[in-house]
Design an enzyme around this catalytic site. Structure first.
Site, PDB file in Angstrom:
ATOM      1  N   ILE A  67      22.971 -45.267 -14.939  1.00 27.23           N
ATOM      2  CA  ILE A  67      22.525 -43.888 -15.100  1.00 27.23           C
ATOM      3  C   ILE A  67      23.522 -43.248 -16.058  1.00 27.23           C
ATOM      4  O   ILE A  67      24.737 -43.387 -15.891  1.00 27.23           O
ATOM      5  CB  ILE A  67      22.470 -43.151 -13.741  1.00 27.23           C
ATOM      6  CG1 ILE A  67      21.996 -41.704 -13.920  1.00 27.23           C
ATOM      7  CG2 ILE A  67      23.791 -43.202 -13.015  1.00 27.23           C
ATOM      8  CD1 ILE A  67      21.777 -40.976 -12.592  1.00 27.23           C
ATOM      9  N   SER A  68      23.032 -42.577 -17.105  1.00 25.70           N
ATOM     10  CA  SER A  68      23.904 -42.026 -18.137  1.00 25.70           C
ATOM     11  C   SER A  68      24.773 -40.897 -17.598  1.00 25.70           C
ATOM     12  O   SER A  68      24.445 -40.249 -16.600  1.00 25.70           O
ATOM     13  CB  SER A  68      23.070 -41.499 -19.310  1.00 25.70           C
ATOM     14  OG  SER A  68      22.391 -42.540 -19.964  1.00 25.70           O
TER      15      SER A  68
END
Length: 221
Positions: A67-68
């Site tokens: 997940i960024s």
């Protein structure tokens, strides 16, 4: 001590000021920051990483994906310059966090995920959260989603060796494509690609980034 949700938002604002010379943005739009404040990142990370949910960094979500970091999610969203009527294509559903942020700003989000397990988990997560304007399809993101084109915005959440032609073709007049480009484990650049109403394509380099590689990425003639 892990960051809180408000600390995450404050960090995003600080990072926006710090990177303004590269991005051209001293702050992100009020609408984008509001969306970031309404989507709880902790709902999109594995339980084992829940305490780090609001830290400004990427986190593993399984299947070799991440997940960024919140700042990058906010920046890429801001670069799309969406309106409430926008129709957006996301390539790389992952945890679903980026799509959920986009769903706060756009009329419809279409999201492509190559890994079936991630696609199914994201669908269930959206249903549990009551998000109804995201449609997830398990498919090769390099091909885009021709039946739903043209798009006002396209966002790619994995690094391509070069921009897939299908994504440029499916970008509508005045639309924007935001995509990291570069080889794995090496220098990558975040690009903003704009299709002018005339049809002309303009590319703008934003800043250096680090993303997992785009699955099934390929060379194009």
């Amino acid at each position: 001590m892990a960051d809180t949700w408000q600390q995450m938002l404050d960090t995003i604002a600080t990072e926006a000021r710090y990177t303004a010379s590269m991005t051209g943005r001293t702050q992100f739009s009020e609408a984008v920051m509001q969306a970031m404040s309404e989507v709880d990142r902790s709902a999109f990370v594995p339980a084992v990483n829940r305490e780090q949910a609001y830290d400004n960094g990427p986190l593993p979500i399984g299947n070799g994906q991440t997940i960024s970091q919140p700042y990058i999610v906010a920046l890429m969203t801001d670069l799309l310059e969406l309106t409430p009527d926008s129709v957006v294509l996301e390539v790389g559903t992952g945890s679903g966090y980026q799509a959920a942020v986009l769903a706060q700003l756009a009329r419809q989000v279409y999201s492509l995920e190559r890994i079936p397990e991630l696609a199914e988990v994201a669908r269930k997560r959206f249903a549990d959260l009551g998000v109804t304007n995201i449609e997830v399809r398990c498919a090769n993101g390099c091909d885009g989603w021709q039946e739903k084109a043209p798009f006002d915005g396209i966002i790619v959440t994995a690094a391509a060796s070069e921009i897939p032609p299908a994504l440029i073709e499916q970008l509508g007049p005045g639309g924007r494509l935001v995509i990291p480009v570069g080889p794995p484990c090496s220098y990558q650049e975040l690009l903003q690609v704009t299709r002018e109403p005339s049809g002309d394509i303009h590319r703008r380099r934003i800043l250096g980034v680090a993303f997992v590689p785009l699955i099934n990425d390929q060379k194009y003639e």
